[in-house]
Write a protein that holds these residues in place. Structure first.
Motif, PDB file in Angstrom:
ATOM      1  N   LYS A   1      40.645  16.056  48.404  1.00  0.00           N
ATOM      2  CA  LYS A   1      40.820  17.269  48.519  1.00  0.00           C
ATOM      3  C   LYS A   1      39.881  18.254  49.441  1.00  0.00           C
ATOM      4  N   LYS A   2      40.671  19.061  50.163  1.00  0.00           N
ATOM      5  CA  LYS A   2      39.774  19.762  51.026  1.00  0.00           C
ATOM      6  C   LYS A   2      40.090  21.349  50.516  1.00  0.00           C
ATOM      7  N   THR A   3      38.956  22.147  51.060  1.00  0.00           N
ATOM      8  CA  THR A   3      38.881  23.749  50.602  1.00  0.00           C
ATOM      9  C   THR A   3      38.437  24.278  51.841  1.00  0.00           C
ATOM     10  N   MET A   4      39.136  25.510  52.196  1.00  0.00           N
ATOM     11  CA  MET A   4      39.101  26.490  53.176  1.00  0.00           C
ATOM     12  C   MET A   4      39.267  27.800  52.678  1.00  0.00           C
ATOM     13  N   VAL A   5      38.839  28.867  53.512  1.00  0.00           N
ATOM     14  CA  VAL A   5      39.219  30.175  53.321  1.00  0.00           C
ATOM     15  C   VAL A   5      40.019  30.575  54.453  1.00  0.00           C
ATOM     16  N   VAL A   6      41.195  31.093  54.335  1.00  0.00           N
ATOM     17  CA  VAL A   6      42.250  31.434  55.105  1.00  0.00           C
ATOM     18  C   VAL A   6      42.666  32.938  55.070  1.00  0.00           C
TER      19      VAL A   6
ATOM     20  N   LYS B   1      47.614  41.646  53.315  1.00  0.00           N
ATOM     21  CA  LYS B   1      46.548  40.708  53.829  1.00  0.00           C
ATOM     22  C   LYS B   1      45.616  40.514  53.029  1.00  0.00           C
ATOM     23  N   LYS B   2      45.002  38.913  52.728  1.00  0.00           N
ATOM     24  CA  LYS B   2      43.704  38.661  51.991  1.00  0.00           C
ATOM     25  C   LYS B   2      43.077  37.648  52.399  1.00  0.00           C
ATOM     26  N   LYS B   3      41.950  37.416  52.069  1.00  0.00           N
ATOM     27  CA  LYS B   3      41.188  36.323  52.648  1.00  0.00           C
ATOM     28  C   LYS B   3      41.063  35.579  51.236  1.00  0.00           C
ATOM     29  N   LEU B   4      41.549  34.399  51.220  1.00  0.00           N
ATOM     30  CA  LEU B   4      41.552  33.679  50.039  1.00  0.00           C
ATOM     31  C   LEU B   4      41.059  32.140  50.426  1.00  0.00           C
ATOM     32  N   LYS B   5      40.741  31.432  49.259  1.00  0.00           N
ATOM     33  CA  LYS B   5      40.360  30.134  49.185  1.00  0.00           C
ATOM     34  C   LYS B   5      41.631  29.123  48.823  1.00  0.00           C
ATOM     35  N   ILE B   6      41.856  27.938  49.542  1.00  0.00           N
ATOM     36  CA  ILE B   6      42.898  27.344  49.238  1.00  0.00           C
ATOM     37  C   ILE B   6      41.953  26.067  48.823  1.00  0.00           C
ATOM     38  N   ILE B   7      42.861  25.170  48.004  1.00  0.00           N
ATOM     39  CA  ILE B   7      42.375  23.746  47.701  1.00  0.00           C
ATOM     40  C   ILE B   7      43.585  22.965  47.931  1.00  0.00           C
ATOM     41  N   PHE B   8      43.492  21.648  48.769  1.00  0.00           N
ATOM     42  CA  PHE B   8      44.908  21.177  49.076  1.00  0.00           C
ATOM     43  C   PHE B   8      44.524  19.583  49.409  1.00  0.00           C
ATOM     44  N   GLU B   9      45.794  18.853  49.177  1.00  0.00           N
ATOM     45  CA  GLU B   9      45.518  17.608  49.680  1.00  0.00           C
ATOM     46  C   GLU B   9      46.351  17.403  50.675  1.00  0.00           C
ATOM     47  N   PRO B  10      45.895  16.856  51.866  1.00  0.00           N
ATOM     48  CA  PRO B  10      46.534  16.618  53.166  1.00  0.00           C
ATOM     49  C   PRO B  10      47.728  15.724  52.996  1.00  0.00           C
ATOM     50  N   ALA B  11      48.698  16.167  53.608  1.00  0.00           N
ATOM     51  CA  ALA B  11      50.089  15.530  53.748  1.00  0.00           C
ATOM     52  C   ALA B  11      49.906  14.103  54.129  1.00  0.00           C
ATOM     53  N   LYS B  12      50.569  13.148  53.553  1.00  0.00           N
ATOM     54  CA  LYS B  12      50.448  11.760  54.069  1.00  0.00           C
ATOM     55  C   LYS B  12      51.407  11.621  55.222  1.00  0.00           C
TER      56      LYS B  12
END
Length: 134
Positions: A30-35, A123-134
């Motif tokens: 899992k990766k996290t980033m702010v977008v 428009k907001k700055k939010l953290k997302i958590i994701f699994e990269p697509a395979k």
């Protein structure tokens, strides 16, 4: 130890290692980033000639939890089919659309035809958590 005991121990260890390797290999990273997070609708003026078909030729259906991503996020694994949790929103969203190349570090939450809801989102700055697509 007898030959049979050694053989059984070997098979047990081999099976244990195989199971352990397959479990570890399938564990998702899992990766996290702010977008920046905005919203969009399936209406003329916000999409192309068929507002219910997304960039990778996926047909959007009412009730789907979908996001579009800026193209720079694709290199992080946010491509067609990636699963994303968005801070402040319930459930899991699926990447099904991509944004115009002028946008950077941005997701667009699909809000079907509800323009008022999309405008209220802003428009907001939010953290997302994701699994990269395979």
């Amino acid at each position: 130890m007898t030959k049979q005991t050694l053989r059984n121990t070997f098979f047990f260890l081999a099976a244990f290692l195989a199971i352990g390797i397959s479990v570890n290999a399938s564990a998702a990273i899992k990766k996290t980033m702010v977008v920046d997070a905005t919203a969009y609708n399936s209406v003329p003026g916000q999409t192309d000639s068929d507002p219910w078909v997304a960039a990778w030729n996926n047909r959007l259906r009412p009730g789907d939890k979908v996001i579009a991503v800026s193209r720079d996020l694709e290199k992080h694994g946010l491509t067609n089919g990636a699963k994303v949790k968005i801070e402040g929103l319930p459930g899991t969203y699926t990447v099904r659309d991509r944004m115009n190349k002028r946008f950077r570090n941005r997701i667009d939450v699909w809000m079907e035809k509800d323009i008022k809801k999309a405008r209220a989102w802003g428009k907001k700055k939010l953290k997302i958590i994701f699994e990269p697509a395979k």
